[in-house]
Design a protein around this motif. Structure first.
Motif, mmCIF file in Angstrom:
data_model
loop_
_atom_site.group_PDB
_atom_site.id
_atom_site.type_symbol
_atom_site.label_atom_id
_atom_site.label_comp_id
_atom_site.label_asym_id
_atom_site.label_seq_id
_atom_site.Cartn_x
_atom_site.Cartn_y
_atom_site.Cartn_z
ATOM 1 N N ASN A 73 -18.302 -25.839 -9.048
ATOM 2 C CA ASN A 73 -19.629 -26.138 -9.577
ATOM 3 C C ASN A 73 -20.501 -26.843 -8.546
ATOM 4 O O ASN A 73 -21.698 -26.550 -8.419
ATOM 5 N N ASN A 74 -19.917 -27.772 -7.818
ATOM 6 C CA ASN A 74 -20.681 -28.463 -6.775
ATOM 7 C C ASN A 74 -21.120 -27.495 -5.683
ATOM 8 O O ASN A 74 -22.259 -27.545 -5.205
ATOM 9 N N LEU A 75 -20.212 -26.613 -5.276
ATOM 10 C CA LEU A 75 -20.554 -25.627 -4.256
ATOM 11 C C LEU A 75 -21.684 -24.725 -4.735
ATOM 12 O O LEU A 75 -22.605 -24.403 -3.962
ATOM 13 N N ALA A 76 -21.641 -24.344 -5.992
ATOM 14 C CA ALA A 76 -22.693 -23.490 -6.543
ATOM 15 C C ALA A 76 -24.036 -24.211 -6.596
ATOM 16 O O ALA A 76 -25.063 -23.677 -6.146
ATOM 17 N N GLU A 220 -24.608 -21.913 0.897
ATOM 18 C CA GLU A 220 -24.372 -22.807 2.019
ATOM 19 C C GLU A 220 -23.115 -23.630 1.763
ATOM 20 O O GLU A 220 -22.876 -24.062 0.643
ATOM 21 N N PRO A 221 -22.297 -23.851 2.775
ATOM 22 C CA PRO A 221 -21.085 -24.669 2.586
ATOM 23 C C PRO A 221 -21.425 -26.128 2.327
ATOM 24 O O PRO A 221 -22.492 -26.608 2.722
ATOM 25 N N ILE A 222 -20.511 -26.821 1.653
ATOM 26 C CA ILE A 222 -20.656 -28.267 1.459
ATOM 27 C C ILE A 222 -19.515 -29.012 2.144
ATOM 28 O O ILE A 222 -19.501 -30.240 2.170
ATOM 29 N N LEU A 223 -18.543 -28.246 2.672
ATOM 30 C CA LEU A 223 -17.472 -28.809 3.488
ATOM 31 C C LEU A 223 -17.560 -28.186 4.878
ATOM 32 O O LEU A 223 -17.795 -26.982 5.004
ATOM 33 N N PHE A 224 -17.367 -28.984 5.899
ATOM 34 C CA PHE A 224 -17.543 -28.492 7.258
ATOM 35 C C PHE A 224 -16.310 -28.783 8.098
ATOM 36 O O PHE A 224 -15.659 -29.815 7.944
ATOM 37 N N GLY A 225 -15.988 -27.850 8.964
ATOM 38 C CA GLY A 225 -14.808 -28.004 9.806
ATOM 39 C C GLY A 225 -14.514 -26.711 10.532
ATOM 40 O O GLY A 225 -15.348 -26.178 11.257
ATOM 41 N N GLY A 226 -13.338 -26.168 10.278
ATOM 42 C CA GLY A 226 -12.888 -24.994 11.002
ATOM 43 C C GLY A 226 -13.425 -23.668 10.510
ATOM 44 O O GLY A 226 -13.114 -22.626 11.080
ATOM 45 N N GLY A 227 -14.194 -23.670 9.437
ATOM 46 C CA GLY A 227 -14.822 -22.436 8.969
ATOM 47 C C GLY A 227 -13.913 -21.503 8.196
ATOM 48 O O GLY A 227 -14.151 -20.288 8.143
ATOM 49 N N GLN A 228 -12.890 -22.051 7.549
ATOM 50 C CA GLN A 228 -12.012 -21.206 6.741
ATOM 51 C C GLN A 228 -12.748 -20.718 5.485
ATOM 52 O O GLN A 228 -13.868 -21.083 5.235
ATOM 53 N N GLU A 229 -12.059 -19.896 4.725
ATOM 54 C CA GLU A 229 -12.637 -19.291 3.508
ATOM 55 C C GLU A 229 -13.970 -18.613 3.820
ATOM 56 O O GLU A 229 -15.017 -18.893 3.202
ATOM 57 N N LEU A 230 -13.919 -17.723 4.813
ATOM 58 C CA LEU A 230 -15.074 -16.904 5.189
ATOM 59 C C LEU A 230 -16.259 -17.758 5.621
ATOM 60 O O LEU A 230 -17.417 -17.379 5.446
ATOM 61 N N GLY A 231 -15.960 -18.926 6.163
ATOM 62 C CA GLY A 231 -16.992 -19.810 6.661
ATOM 63 C C GLY A 231 -17.616 -20.713 5.612
ATOM 64 O O GLY A 231 -18.494 -21.512 5.926
ATOM 65 N N ILE A 232 -17.144 -20.632 4.388
ATOM 66 C CA ILE A 232 -17.768 -21.372 3.284
ATOM 67 C C ILE A 232 -17.004 -22.637 2.927
ATOM 68 O O ILE A 232 -17.599 -23.629 2.506
ATOM 69 N N ARG A 233 -15.688 -22.665 3.074
ATOM 70 C CA ARG A 233 -14.913 -23.841 2.682
ATOM 71 C C ARG A 233 -13.906 -24.188 3.770
ATOM 72 O O ARG A 233 -12.809 -23.642 3.824
ATOM 73 N N SER A 234 -14.294 -25.078 4.633
ATOM 74 C CA SER A 234 -13.407 -25.451 5.735
ATOM 75 C C SER A 234 -12.193 -26.221 5.235
ATOM 76 O O SER A 234 -12.245 -26.907 4.216
ATOM 77 N N GLY A 235 -11.119 -26.101 6.002
ATOM 78 C CA GLY A 235 -9.846 -26.687 5.621
ATOM 79 C C GLY A 235 -8.818 -25.583 5.472
ATOM 80 O O GLY A 235 -9.149 -24.473 5.032
ATOM 81 N N THR A 236 -7.585 -25.849 5.851
ATOM 82 C CA THR A 236 -6.544 -24.830 5.759
ATOM 83 C C THR A 236 -6.397 -24.341 4.321
ATOM 84 O O THR A 236 -6.173 -25.130 3.406
ATOM 85 N N THR A 237 -6.557 -23.049 4.133
ATOM 86 C CA THR A 237 -6.485 -22.490 2.783
ATOM 87 C C THR A 237 -5.056 -22.584 2.245
ATOM 88 O O THR A 237 -4.113 -22.118 2.889
#
Length: 377
Positions: A73-76, A220-237
């Motif tokens: 919900n926050n990401l949306a 737009e992403p709300i978490l930033f880092g390595g660009g995982q989850e197709l660039g939308i949710r950084s962090g090891t999936t």
């Protein structure tokens, strides 16, 4: 124990737990690693994504795994509002949303957005007339939950979509945490732009969920880092959670008609029973989700009834588990203008297909006994 608090969380299916364990044991490599083991793990991850995409009828690159409903919900809310702010800065949110949407809306209002709230009627259903009045040329996002988590009220998403599409360029987000698996939820059926799903509400595992977008919609992403989850949710999936979430989504989407029939039969039986008590008022509207039935006992605190039922082995909650430990009155009940005599005594019964007709009959006996004790009879 009789567990009637499934809108708070459901018991995980053994098949889903087994899937989680198996993936942890066999595919524990980082899916971003370039070696063969990482490649095979990533293939499994993408298969899970494709399975969900097929069910929701959207491209697989529009499915993003998250930690659950709150993050989705926050990401949306933040991701869509900021991505499309060139269209405007006006956001509409219903007055009965989950806190993960309401609080996100409050934060948006401190970041240059104008956030307004769609009122509901006595049944807890949004006013489509008010939506039409509130929509503006600069409305960028409309967020309305599909099924209310406290009352089970079904929101008219199709009608809402028609109004929003005809009067604005706004995107539509729905929180489908309480509807997926109990109703048809996909992009073709509902004509929305973003859908939130939580795994532990459909007999999956806690800490997992997803946000799915319609084709061509971006966030737009709300978490930033390595660009995982197709660039939308950084962090090891967490691949085991993603795969088990896909399994939960698949299982929940099968035989929905049979599930609905079973759940509706049980909650209708409970509704008829509860209406035999003169001091009981049904809060859930007639047009409600099949698994939720909310009621209130006049001039009685909900906590008193919960404790009394618990002593007899029946577990329920006061309206929403997210706020049941808090003293403040539910914002949903306030928006519905529930009378003072009933607003403190609200109880939510929420069922799953794991519940049985025998449990319904047992609840009736326990409830009648508890009511007699409370009334001193």
């Amino acid at each position: 124990m009789i567990y009637f608090d499934n809108s708070a969380t459901t018991k995980a299916h053994s098949e889903i737990i087994n899937t989680f364990v198996a993936v942890n044991e066999k595919f524990w490599a980082n899916p971003a690693s370039i070696h063969e083991f990482g490649h095979h793990t990533n293939e499994l991850l993408e298969t899970a994504r494709e399975q969900i995409a097929e069910i929701l009828q959207t491209p697989s690159d529009k499915v993003y795994f998250t930690s659950g409903g709150t993050e989705s919900n926050n990401l949306a809310i933040f991701g869509l509002a900021n991505k499309y702010k060139y269209r405007g800065n006006h956001v509409l949110i219903s007055a009965i949303e989950h806190p993960s949407v309401l609080e996100a809306g409050k934060r948006l209002s401190t970041q240059g957005f104008k956030v307004e709230y769609i009122p509901v009627n006595k049944d807890g259903v949004i006013s489509l007339e008010e939506v039409e009045k509130l929509l503006r040329d600069d409305t960028v996002l409309v967020s309305v939950m599909h099924v209310n988590n406290e009352t089970g009220a079904i929101q008219p998403i199709k009608e809402l979509s028609s109004i929003v599409r005809g009067n604005s360029r706004a995107l539509i987000h729905i929180d489908a945490v309480q509807s997926f698996g109990k109703m048809k939820v996909n992009f073709d059926e509902l004509d929305v732009d973003a859908i939130t799903i939580s795994s532990h509400k459909i007999h999956g595992l806690k800490g997992s969920g997803l946000l799915a977008l319609k084709k061509f919609i971006e966030v737009e992403p709300i978490l930033f880092g390595g660009g995982q989850e197709l660039g939308i949710r950084s962090g090891t999936t967490p691949v085991p959670l993603a795969v088990s979430t896909a399994k939960a989504v698949r299982m929940a989407s099968q035989n929905i008609e049979d599930h609905v029939e079973k759940l509706q039969k049980m909650t209708n039986d409970l509704a008829s029973f509860l209406q035999t008590f003169s001091i009981v008022k049904l809060i859930s509207p007639e047009n409600r989700a099949p698994h939720i039935l909310t009621f209130s006992v006049r001039k009685l605190k909900g906590e008193v009834l919960i404790n009394a039922l618990q002593k007899e082995g029946v577990l329920v909650s006061t309206s929403s588990a997210c706020s049941s430990r808090q003293i403040k009155t539910s914002h949903v009940l306030k928006a519905m203008h529930i009378e003072d005599d009933y607003i403190k005594g609200v109880i939510r019964l929420s069922l799953s297909t794991m519940n049985t007709l025998d449990e319904i009959q047992q609840f009736k006996k326990v409830f009648r006994h508890v009511m007699n004790v409370i009334k001193g009879e």
